[in-house]
Design an enzyme around this catalytic site. Structure first.
Site, mmCIF file in Angstrom:
data_model
loop_
_atom_site.group_PDB
_atom_site.id
_atom_site.type_symbol
_atom_site.label_atom_id
_atom_site.label_comp_id
_atom_site.label_asym_id
_atom_site.label_seq_id
_atom_site.Cartn_x
_atom_site.Cartn_y
_atom_site.Cartn_z
ATOM 1 N N HIS A 192 -8.011 -5.188 -0.668
ATOM 2 C CA HIS A 192 -6.683 -4.628 -0.332
ATOM 3 C C HIS A 192 -6.051 -5.248 0.747
ATOM 4 O O HIS A 192 -6.754 -5.404 1.976
ATOM 5 C CB HIS A 192 -6.935 -3.139 -0.071
ATOM 6 N N SER A 241 0.617 -1.116 -0.238
ATOM 7 C CA SER A 241 -0.042 -0.020 -0.127
ATOM 8 C C SER A 241 0.947 1.254 0.001
ATOM 9 O O SER A 241 1.880 1.477 -0.874
ATOM 10 C CB SER A 241 -0.890 -0.279 1.193
ATOM 11 N N ASP A 292 -9.664 -4.572 -5.102
ATOM 12 C CA ASP A 292 -8.972 -3.432 -4.436
ATOM 13 C C ASP A 292 -9.343 -2.245 -5.280
ATOM 14 O O ASP A 292 -9.345 -2.540 -6.424
ATOM 15 C CB ASP A 292 -7.718 -3.933 -4.374
#
Length: 300
Positions: free
Chosen positions: A274, A162, A242
Site C-alpha cells: 500500500h 488511500s 495491498d
C-alpha cells in the site's frame, strides 16, 4: 479507574480506543513539516493559502515559459486514514511537487480536517470547500494570482491516494450531481483507494459518528453516485500486496457496470504494498506510476 485507563475497547489499524475514551495512535503521527519554497532542482515554487478558517492548501507552480501560459490543474487530496498527514509533511510536499514538475501542471494540495479533532465528514466538506475555492478563479477574478494567471480550469483533475482516493471519488460524484460552475473536471486519479469491504470499515464508521452503516455511500460508493461521476476519465492504481487491492478492483468493475459514460483504466503494481510509491519514490514502479499519471493528464 486504573483499568479504564489501560483497557482497550476498540482496536483499529491506525489507533486504539481505551475504555475511558482516550485514543492512542498505532501509526506514528509525524509532526514534521516543510515550509513552502522554490525548489532549486525542479524550479517549482510553492505557497500556502487560506481557503476558510478551517481549510488551507498548498499550491505548486512549475516553471512557466511566459506570463500568459495556462496549465492543467491537479487538485490533490493526501492519504493517511482520515486522521494523519497533511500537504505540508515532507512526504506529501515532495510528492506533489514532483508531480507538478513532471507533468508541468499547477497542483493544489488541500489540508482537510482530521479525526479526532474534526471527525468525518469534515474531510469531505473541507475538500469540497477547497475545490469550490479553486472554481472561484474560473474567470480570472479569484483570490489567488497564480490560479488567475496560469490555471486552465477547463483541464482539472482530482486525485489522491488511500483515504484521498476515497475523497476524490466523493468529490467527482458531487461535481456530477450538483455541478461546479466554470470548471471542467477531465479526470480522477485514485491511487490505492479505500472503499468499503475490509476490516478498515469499522475504523471509518467510528470516525464518522453520523454514519449510515456499512452501506454509507461515502465509504462504499453507491451505484447512482458512480453513474453520475462528474468527469470523463478515471485512472485507478492498485498494488498486489495491498490489503485494499480487491477493493480497488471492485470499484473499477462497479464503475463499468454503473452506466457512467466515461472511460476507466486500472493499473496493478506487482509485488508492492500500500502506497509504496510514497515511501520509496525511486522504486521503478513508483516512477512508472508518476509517468502514467503524467500521460493520463496530457492524454489528447
Amino acid at each position: 479507574m486504573e483499568s479504564s485507563k489501560s483497557e482497550i475497547v476498540e482496536e483499529f489499524l491506525f489507533f486504539h480506543v481505551f475504555k475511558d475514551g482516550r485514543l492512542e495512535f498505532r501509526i506514528p503521527q509525524s509532526t514534521e513539516t516543510v515550509p513552502p519554497s522554490e525548489d532549486p532542482i525542479t524550479g517549482v515554487r510553492s505557497k500556502d493559502v487560506v481557503v476558510s478558517p478551517d481549510v488551507s492548501a498548498r499550491i505548486f507552480l512549475p516553471k512557466i515559459p511566459s506570463s500568459n501560459t495556462k496549465l492543467p490543474l491537479l487538485f490533490y487530496i493526501h492519504g493517511g486514514g482520515f486522521c494523519i498527514q497533511s500537504p505540508f509533511s515532507t512526504q506529501y510536499h515532495n510528492y506533489v511537487q514532483n508531480l507538478a514538475a513532471g507533468a508541468n501542471i499547477i497542483a493544489v494540495s488541500v489540508d482537510y480536517g482530521l479525526f479526532p479533532k474534526r471527525p468525518i465528514p469534515a474531510c469531505y466538506e473541507d475538500s469540497w470547500a477547497a475545490l469550490q475555492w479553486v472554481a472561484s478563479h474560473a474567470h480570472g477574478g479569484g483570490p489567488d494570482p497564480w490560479l488567475n494567471d496560469h490555471a486552465d480550469l477547463a483541464r482539472v483533475f482530482i486525485g489522491g491516494d488511500s483515504a484521498g482516493g476515497n475523497i476524490s471519488h466523493t468529490l467527482a460524484s458531487r461535481v456530477g450531481s450538483i455541478g461546479l460552475p466554470g470548471v471542467r473536471v477531465v479526470g480522477a486519479i485514485l491511487v490505492h483507494p479505500f472503499f468499503g469491504g475490509t476490516d478498515d470499515d469499522r475504523m471509518w464508521l467510528y470516525m464518522c459518528p453520523t454514519n449510515k452503516g456499512l452501506t454509507d455511500p461515502r465509504m462504499k460508493p453507491a451505484a447512482e453516485d458512480l453513474e453520475r461521476l462528474g468527469c470523463e476519465r478515471v485512472l485507478v492504481f492498485v498494488a498486489e500486496k495491498d490489503h485494499l487491492v480487491d477493493v480497488g478492483k471492485a470499484y473499477v468493475e462497479e464503475l463499468k457496470k454503473s452506466g457512467w459514460k466515461g472511460t476507466v483504466e486500472i493499473v496493478e503494481n506487482k509485488e508492492r504494498q500500500h502506497c509504496f510509491h510514497l515511501h520509496d519514490p525511486q522504486d521503478e514502479q513508483a516512477i512508472a506510476i508518476q509517468k502514467r499519471i503524467v500521460s493520463f493528464i496530457h492524454q489528447p
